[in-house]
Design a protein around this motif. Structure first.
Motif, mmCIF file in Angstrom:
data_model
loop_
_atom_site.group_PDB
_atom_site.id
_atom_site.type_symbol
_atom_site.label_atom_id
_atom_site.label_comp_id
_atom_site.label_asym_id
_atom_site.label_seq_id
_atom_site.Cartn_x
_atom_site.Cartn_y
_atom_site.Cartn_z
ATOM 1 N N SER A 28 0.800 -1.461 0.052
ATOM 2 C CA SER A 28 0.023 0.025 0.316
ATOM 3 C C SER A 28 0.797 1.268 -0.002
ATOM 4 O O SER A 28 2.045 1.257 0.231
ATOM 5 N N THR A 29 0.281 2.352 -0.248
ATOM 6 C CA THR A 29 0.935 3.740 -0.231
ATOM 7 C C THR A 29 1.775 3.713 1.168
ATOM 8 O O THR A 29 2.679 4.332 1.243
ATOM 9 N N SER A 30 0.632 3.719 2.060
ATOM 10 C CA SER A 30 1.009 3.780 3.336
ATOM 11 C C SER A 30 2.619 2.704 3.809
ATOM 12 O O SER A 30 3.325 3.318 4.688
ATOM 13 N N ASP A 31 2.427 1.692 3.375
ATOM 14 C CA ASP A 31 3.640 0.676 3.474
ATOM 15 C C ASP A 31 4.812 1.585 2.789
ATOM 16 O O ASP A 31 6.075 1.578 3.479
ATOM 17 N N VAL A 32 4.749 1.939 1.555
ATOM 18 C CA VAL A 32 5.931 2.645 1.238
ATOM 19 C C VAL A 32 6.257 3.952 1.856
ATOM 20 O O VAL A 32 7.303 4.232 1.810
ATOM 21 N N SER A 33 5.418 4.541 2.402
ATOM 22 C CA SER A 33 5.667 5.504 3.318
ATOM 23 C C SER A 33 6.636 5.248 4.486
ATOM 24 O O SER A 33 7.601 6.112 4.775
ATOM 25 N N VAL A 34 6.050 4.187 5.167
ATOM 26 C CA VAL A 34 6.858 3.594 6.187
ATOM 27 C C VAL A 34 8.372 3.480 5.823
ATOM 28 O O VAL A 34 9.352 3.969 6.257
#
Lengths: 493, 493
Positions: free
Chosen positions: A58-64
């Motif tokens: 997900s986008t939030s995984d990439v952000s992390v």
């Protein structure tokens, strides 16, 4: 500016621990790490291979992941289809790789708006497979294995670009993650917007150096109707170019126009990949389509008249499905056919990607053929022992003025071929052209890019990079060397 | 970040002396200074009016001016056609103005390549006048007085955008001068390039805040053939939208599609500017063209069937030149017709510029009509003395999902109209739309832009601005407030 990368074991361990805390998968398997960084066009030395590959969902995984890397000064490469040329995937500063193979979904399809929201790992072929029954498609057609994320990163195109434009024309909006983990959505979903700086286009073609794309809203087109394909051969390459210019000036917009020289057709025949035996002469492929059959007939009538005027050697146009496949496949097999010209597995397949204004295309091809022929002859004369001559051929997306000059040569001749391809690039620049019409800069074309946009242009790109990614962690050294005095691969033109 | 501007008399005198040394003309005539900064849509207070206007004749003149301004922390606005909305020309920090009226030339025309190199002061109408006899044209058609430089700055479009795209699709390359006087050429002349960051698109739509364009290479198109124009009226706006969606899905690409509501047609009739008496009902204008007459006939056949299905009230399609002019002029007079709805010269003409995915267009128009009607009624009830009702009308570039809702009102009602237009913008955002489809941000839409791209998006724009123009001298405060805590005009949505 001096950039610093932390490769310490302690830092990497804490990075993996931090990311894993968010249930994001990763692999340190050497074979997997190698497969994401080491392609024939992006070789990487073992000490620079990413130490781990993350698989966000997900986008939030990439952000992390990016936030954790940015805090630790860890370099980041990314991987989707892995089909790019020129070293855009090469890891130069160790660090980690973000692979998008768990992000391959269609997020939303809006048929009435002719747009689709997708994740970056989705391939354009897979996307079109899912759209086919609805009578719509995504028209940008690079190598079959390419995925949307990489296609955006490289601002790619293909045989459809003449009719439909490149990736630059088919992206409405992006969700992108900046180096520090910030998530930005560049636009909303309308086809048209004048809302501030065009961050969409800033990311397209930035080769993963400014942000990682995690979602893209793409325009779609209605599948071509009344399809016809033609094949015409001439005595000279210039004749093919003349027909394309005349078609354009008559206001005819064909679906595709591809022009190959005699040796390129020889290579197709030699490969036995095509189901047609072709005359080994300059050959023009034409694709026609339109919502009205009469429109296509009018276009064909014009083409026929132009071919008669140019005294074409052979002429065939068909609307028969099976035959369309035969003729078009002969064009599409060229990449594989060229590889088959290798006399030894260690032989190299090297090529240019220049584009010029169409009126200068014949001069580019003629000049290129001359340069390569001279270098080929000089190479053979350079030794008393007999040397294997290079195989040289040209094929062009002629409607775009974009031509690929290919050389198949023994590995030992690499530096001589590099030299002559640099001369070809200089010739293209002298003809108001670009050194890369569709493959991008990566590592290989960095020197040529300086000649193309000047130190002033590079300086602006550097400033933008530094503003968006102050620590330089995203795909370092691609497009331009990260440090002013680069210690990495790639030479000035 | 805190920006500093030097407005001292001494600094300005030394600036003028330095620039004049290079034989660049200027004027400090108050009327001329005022004319370059003060338009109905970009009012400026006398103390912020530029202290002088420079008239460069070349890229190097512009470089001299910007270098001198940058050294002195002098703010710079620029002026070409002066037709932009929303305060993009407004001077907020004093300083000087660069006017491009001495740079109106065609530098080079390449007919075979269908491109032209022009200076920024050239108007698109003047350009097309010079191209007409060659059968080619530049298709982006904003307000008739607009010039190429401003059209690039604002990333404009017009009625042709549905068929041809916006300014973003028609610029090949730019020569631009950065704040410090550095000259950059963003691309070369081929139609297609993957050479590094897309600086062309970064400058397009940046509203003069990142660089001043001094030369542009534009694509050209072949003049439309077999032109037909149609006018259809319906009971509801939704019926017009349904026809446009159906045409799109059938693979038909018309030249233009414009949809107006009943009050908008009333306004055309009232103005007496059109040479046709129109039914005051939702009205769709259609423009057809193609290299094949049969193609146009096929499109018209589809339109006719769709209109019958929708029980259109009136239906006319003509290929007769005189009548084409009559019907199309009725669409083109709308801007002037709206101004004529003023009951008093001090009345205001205010409007929105939202765009949404086309499937949400009818919802946007319906919701907008409701919001405005409610506000209009509330305004009238707010006073015991009778108040003049606002005149309200909608017209849309329907193929792009872009609609202009206009309100003509007494000057005293400005804040109420501002409020309702903010509600309209919020409605558009809730429908996945943009607050500005084609007019740009300027000062007025800055608050709305924050709602559209988020503080993260604005932050990226700020970073890019700061990287390219560290002292913030170029058109300060447009797109976003230069300082985090802005002291200047413009409010959050």
């Amino acid at each position: 500016m001096q950039y610093h990368f932390n490769k310490s074991q302690q830092s990497i361990e804490s990075l993996i621990a931090e990311v894993s805390r968010h249930h994001i998968e990763h692999s340190t398997d050497p074979a997997i790490r190698d497969s994401k960084a080491n392609t024939p066009h992006s070789p990487v030395t073992p000490d620079e291979t990413p130490v781990t590959v993350f698989f966000p969902r997900s986008t939030s995984d990439v952000s992390v992941i990016l936030k954790a890397c940015n805090e630790r000064y860890t370099a980041v490469t990314s991987f989707s289809g892995g089909t790019s040329f020129g070293g855009a995937l090469t890891s130069t500063r160790g660090g980690i790789c973000v692979s998008f193979e768990r992000m391959k979904s269609i997020v939303a399809l809006h048929e009435d708006d002719l747009d689709v929201v997708v994740q970056p790992g989705l391939g354009w072929v897979e996307l079109n497979e899912q759209l086919k029954d609805k009578g719509i498609f995504f028209p940008v057609d690079p190598a079959p294995g390419a995925s949307i994320g990489g296609m955006i990163a490289m601002s790619c195109s293909g045989t459809n670009a003449y009719r439909y434009g490149t990736m630059k024309e088919w992206v409405i909006s992006l969700t992108a993650v900046l180096a520090d983990g910030t998530v930005v959505t560049t636009h909303r979903r309308p086809r048209k917007s004048a809302a501030g700086y065009d961050l969409t286009h800033l990311v397209i073609g930035s080769e993963g150096t400014l942000a990682l794309v995690t979602e893209a809203t793409l325009k779609l087109a209605v599948l071509p109707q009344n399809l016809h394909v033609g094949l015409v051969t001439f005595d000279t390459f210039q004749q093919g170019v003349d027909i394309v210019v005349a078609l354009q000036r008559a206001g005819h917009q064909l679906e595709a126009l591809e022009l190959a020289d005699g040796p390129q057709v020889y290579c197709i025949n030699y490969s036995n990949l095509a189901r047609v035996d072709m005359a080994e002469k300059p050959t023009l492929w034409l694709k026609f389509a339109g919502s009205s059959l009469q429109l296509v007939k009018d276009q064909i009538k014009t083409v026929k008249a132009l071919c008669e005027e140019q005294r074409a050697l052979t002429y065939e146009i068909t609307s028969e499905n099976e035959r369309i496949g035969v003729l078009w496949d002969a064009r599409k097999c060229i990449g594989r056919a060229l590889v088959m010209m290798k006399k030894d597995p260690s032989d190299l397949f090297m090529h240019s990607d220049c584009a010029v204004p169409i009126s200068n295309l014949a001069a580019l091809v003629e000049g290129t053929q001359k340069l390569i022929q001279e270098a080929n002859e000089a190479n053979q004369k350079s030794s008393v022992a007999p040397k294997q001559p290079w195989f040289c051929a040209n094929v062009g997306h002629v409607g775009d003025g974009n031509v690929h000059s290919s050389i198949i040569c023994p590995a030992a001749d690499k530096s001589m071929v590099d030299e002559v391809l640099k001369k070809v690039a200089r010739l293209a620049l002298s003809l108001e052209g670009t050194v890369t019409g569709e493959h991008g800069v990566g590592l290989k074309q960095r020197g040529a890019l300086v000649d193309e946009v000047g130190v002033e242009g590079i300086d602006v790109m550097r400033r933008v990079k530094s503003a968006m990614d102050p620590k330089g962690i995203l795909n370092p050294d691609k497009v331009f060397a990260l440090d002013d005095k680069s210690v990495v691969k790639g030479a000035k033109l």
